[in-house]
Write a protein that holds these residues in place. Structure first.
Motif, PDB file in Angstrom:
ATOM      1  N   GLN A 198      -4.482   9.722  -2.845  1.00 18.30           N
ATOM      2  CA  GLN A 198      -5.223   8.573  -2.311  1.00 18.30           C
ATOM      3  C   GLN A 198      -4.275   7.426  -1.983  1.00 18.30           C
ATOM      4  O   GLN A 198      -3.269   7.222  -2.662  1.00 18.30           O
ATOM      5  CB  GLN A 198      -6.250   8.070  -3.329  1.00 18.30           C
ATOM      6  CG  GLN A 198      -7.343   9.063  -3.635  1.00 18.30           C
ATOM      7  CD  GLN A 198      -8.273   8.558  -4.727  1.00 18.30           C
ATOM      8  OE1 GLN A 198      -7.869   7.805  -5.612  1.00 18.30           O
ATOM      9  NE2 GLN A 198      -9.522   8.975  -4.669  1.00 18.30           N
ATOM     10  N   THR A 199      -4.639   6.671  -0.949  1.00 15.68           N
ATOM     11  CA  THR A 199      -3.908   5.458  -0.603  1.00 15.68           C
ATOM     12  C   THR A 199      -4.372   4.355  -1.540  1.00 15.68           C
ATOM     13  O   THR A 199      -5.580   4.194  -1.768  1.00 15.68           O
ATOM     14  CB  THR A 199      -4.200   5.076   0.862  1.00 15.68           C
ATOM     15  OG1 THR A 199      -3.781   6.163   1.693  1.00 15.68           O
ATOM     16  CG2 THR A 199      -3.459   3.828   1.265  1.00 15.68           C
ATOM     17  N   LEU A 239       2.791   5.748  -7.708  1.00 16.28           N
ATOM     18  CA  LEU A 239       2.765   5.537  -6.271  1.00 16.28           C
ATOM     19  C   LEU A 239       4.086   5.908  -5.619  1.00 16.28           C
ATOM     20  O   LEU A 239       5.159   5.596  -6.134  1.00 16.28           O
ATOM     21  CB  LEU A 239       2.424   4.075  -5.969  1.00 16.28           C
ATOM     22  CG  LEU A 239       1.122   3.566  -6.602  1.00 16.28           C
ATOM     23  CD1 LEU A 239       0.895   2.105  -6.234  1.00 16.28           C
ATOM     24  CD2 LEU A 239      -0.068   4.425  -6.201  1.00 16.28           C
ATOM     25  N   GLY A 297       5.825   7.197  -1.447  1.00 15.11           N
ATOM     26  CA  GLY A 297       5.671   7.135  -0.001  1.00 15.11           C
ATOM     27  C   GLY A 297       7.005   7.394   0.648  1.00 15.11           C
ATOM     28  O   GLY A 297       7.985   7.749  -0.018  1.00 15.11           O
ATOM     29  N   THR A 308       0.857  -1.184   0.000  1.00 10.76           N
ATOM     30  CA  THR A 308       0.000   0.000   0.000  1.00 10.76           C
ATOM     31  C   THR A 308       0.891   1.231   0.000  1.00 10.76           C
ATOM     32  O   THR A 308       1.782   1.363   0.844  1.00 10.76           O
ATOM     33  CB  THR A 308      -0.920   0.014   1.239  1.00 10.76           C
ATOM     34  OG1 THR A 308      -1.723  -1.171   1.226  1.00 10.76           O
ATOM     35  CG2 THR A 308      -1.831   1.233   1.224  1.00 10.76           C
ATOM     36  N   LEU A 309       0.660   2.117  -0.975  1.00  9.89           N
ATOM     37  CA  LEU A 309       1.409   3.362  -1.097  1.00  9.89           C
ATOM     38  C   LEU A 309       0.420   4.483  -1.417  1.00  9.89           C
ATOM     39  O   LEU A 309      -0.786   4.248  -1.506  1.00  9.89           O
ATOM     40  CB  LEU A 309       2.474   3.252  -2.189  1.00  9.89           C
ATOM     41  CG  LEU A 309       3.624   2.271  -1.918  1.00  9.89           C
ATOM     42  CD1 LEU A 309       4.455   2.064  -3.173  1.00  9.89           C
ATOM     43  CD2 LEU A 309       4.497   2.774  -0.770  1.00  9.89           C
ATOM     44  N   THR A 310       0.929   5.678  -1.638  1.00  8.93           N
ATOM     45  CA  THR A 310       0.096   6.842  -1.931  1.00  8.93           C
ATOM     46  C   THR A 310       0.246   7.229  -3.395  1.00  8.93           C
ATOM     47  O   THR A 310       1.365   7.318  -3.913  1.00  8.93           O
ATOM     48  CB  THR A 310       0.519   8.035  -1.044  1.00  8.93           C
ATOM     49  OG1 THR A 310       0.381   7.639   0.319  1.00  8.93           O
ATOM     50  CG2 THR A 310      -0.351   9.252  -1.309  1.00  8.93           C
TER      51      THR A 310
END
Length: 194
Positions: free
Chosen positions: A49-50, A128, A130, A41-43
């Motif tokens: 948004q995640t 993505l 993070g 899971t990244l941004t």
């Protein structure tokens, strides 16, 4: 003992089932053993948004590792993604093109927006990012290295594009020098359940 009519009917059903079974067409890149792609899971640098990779299941995913100031492989990968989107036509709505940053310091939201706009990537496109520690964990999952180049702002990294099927399984590894027609054919095979 089966009567001749029932035997013919059973043979016909078997032939029809075999003809409808998904083909195991060979993919053009390095085929992977169809194991679940490591989730993360990244941004999304474009939307904030995640995004979890697993949330993209049901689509084919082309997952690349890029950075916005890259002078060579990254722009080529982005161009291949855009050309694939155009070539896929209506099928493009079922393919997600995803980049994971290999340069968390340089891949700011503004740099990501500029890179995406320059390469005309917006639909079904995620970039993505993070914190470095979160990205390093993803790089390790996919065997991607990212190293500061002695001449900033450049970063040395693997040129890897993982193609993931709608069930979330790694199916193929390709690179930015891929042949577009082969890449699009592979995406279509996976869209069809191959």
């Amino acid at each position: 003992m089966l009567g001749p009519v029932i035997r013919v009917l059973l043979i016909s059903v078997c032939i029809a089932l075999c003809a409808c079974a998904p083909s195991s067409a060979r993919l053009s890149g390095t085929e992977l053993p169809a194991k679940d792609a490591p989730d993360f899971t990244l941004t999304d640098g474009l939307t904030g948004q995640t995004v979890a990779l697993s949330s993209l299941r049901g689509n084919v995913v082309a997952l690349a590792f890029l950075y916005t100031h890259c002078p060579d492989a990254c722009p080529l990968t982005a161009a291949q993604f855009r050309a694939a989107q155009k070539t896929l036509g209506a099928d493009a709505s079922r393919v997600r093109f995803v980049a994971v940053s290999v340069d968390p310091e340089g891949d700011t939201p503004a740099a990501i927006r500029d890179f995406s706009a320059t390469h005309e990537l917006k639909d079904n496109w995620r970039y993505l990012t993070g914190p470095r520690a979160a990205l390093e964990a993803v790089w390790a999952l996919y065997g991607v290295g990212s190293f500061a180049d002695p001449t900033p702002p450049f970063v040395d990294h693997n040129d890897a594009i993982f193609v993931i099927d709608p069930r979330g399984r790694e199916r193929e590894l390709v690179h930015s020098d891929l042949v577009l027609t082969n890449f699009v054919a592979d995406l279509r095979v996976l869209l069809g359940g191959g």
